[in-house]
Enzyme design. Structure first.
Site, PDB file in Angstrom:
ATOM      1  CG  HIS A   1     -45.202  16.668  70.995  1.00 23.79           C
ATOM      2  ND1 HIS A   1     -44.627  16.240  72.429  1.00 23.79           N
ATOM      3  CD2 HIS A   1     -45.169  15.652  70.179  1.00 23.79           C
ATOM      4  CE1 HIS A   1     -44.828  14.733  72.238  1.00 23.79           C
ATOM      5  NE2 HIS A   1     -44.855  14.523  71.010  1.00 23.79           N
TER       6      HIS A   1
ATOM      7  CG  ASP B   1     -41.419  14.038  68.192  1.00 26.36           C
ATOM      8  OD1 ASP B   1     -40.218  14.403  67.984  1.00 26.36           O
ATOM      9  OD2 ASP B   1     -41.587  12.933  68.585  1.00 26.36           O
TER      10      ASP B   1
END
Length: 253
Positions: free
Chosen positions: A212, A70
């Site tokens: 991430h 993400d």
């Protein structure tokens, strides 16, 4: 015994002996022919013998798992991650922030060209359920438009920030929401070893790992996690591939 019958008897014995020899030879020939057929390897479509033919695939299928990222792209860490994925021939799923994609379109293009799945993570990483629906839809639409302009492909998946979504957004965007099953909170701990340890302990078949790609520690952890899970017999697939065998995966968390 009358001597006049001796020649006839001799001929009869010789005849019976030759008959037995012939029958034995025919039996051996037939047996050899059967053995030859059994042992011969089947030919491939090219007409050449295939040394692997006849060896069936292992009945235990590869355990599928998806690794997702993400908040990218990042101009340094995402490229480092893409290098590592390419070296390992692993495909991942990236949920992209629209404003970052605008800044680094070349990174998005590389993701697409290398076969990774690209999804929507809103334009500015807002909590969609805390803003009015018009603004929320615009966050999603704007990011879709940016990604399509770079890749030429329609966006099909969304990971709503913080995992919060609702039916109104789902109906208006027509994107499939994708959540996760393994979350090491890498953005919080910022420690490669801790992230690796958490994921390896929790990971199982059909899981969706959340990381991430905007942190160096997370990228290092991701590559270590991939190496360990590959060694354990997992195969990495994109979220759409995982959903083919388990359609409810998008609803997991």
């Amino acid at each position: 015994m009358n001597k006049q019958y001796l020649p006839l008897l001799t001929y009869l014995v010789i005849f019976l002996f030759l008959l037995c020899v012939g029958m034995l030879y025919q039996s051996r020939k037939t047996s050899d022919g059967i053995t030859s057929i059994t042992a011969t390897e089947p030919e491939s479509s090219s007409g050449k013998q295939d040394s692997s033919a006849g060896l069936s695939e292992s009945p235990s299928h590869k355990k599928k798992i998806a690794i997702t990222f993400d908040d990218g792209p990042h101009p340094v860490y995402t490229l480092k991650l893409l290098d590592g994925l390419a070296q390992r021939n692993v495909k991942a799923t990236f949920f992209i922030i629209g404003e970052s994609a605008e800044r680094y379109p070349e990174v998005i293009k590389r993701m697409h060209d290398e076969g990774h799945l690209i999804g929507n993570h809103t334009y500015s990483h807002v909590q969609l359920t805390c803003i009015n629906s018009t603004k929320a839809v615009e966050e999603i639409r704007k990011t879709n438009d940016i990604l399509v302009s770079i890749t030429g492909e329609t966006v099909r998946y969304i990971r709503p920030p913080f995992g919060l979504y609702n039916k109104t957004l789902a109906d208006s965007s027509e994107l499939v929401p994708v959540l996760w099953t393994v979350d090491p909170r890498d953005w919080s701990v910022l420690n490669t070893g801790s992230v690796v340890s958490h994921v390896i302990k929790k990971a199982k078949e059909n899981d969706v790992i959340l990381l991430h790609d905007i942190f160096d520690t997370s990228v290092d952890a991701a590559l270590q996690i991939i190496d360990i899970l590959l060694e354990q017999g997992y195969t990495f697939v994109t979220v759409d591939e995982l959903m083919e065998s388990n359609p409810k995966i998008a609803l997991y968390r």
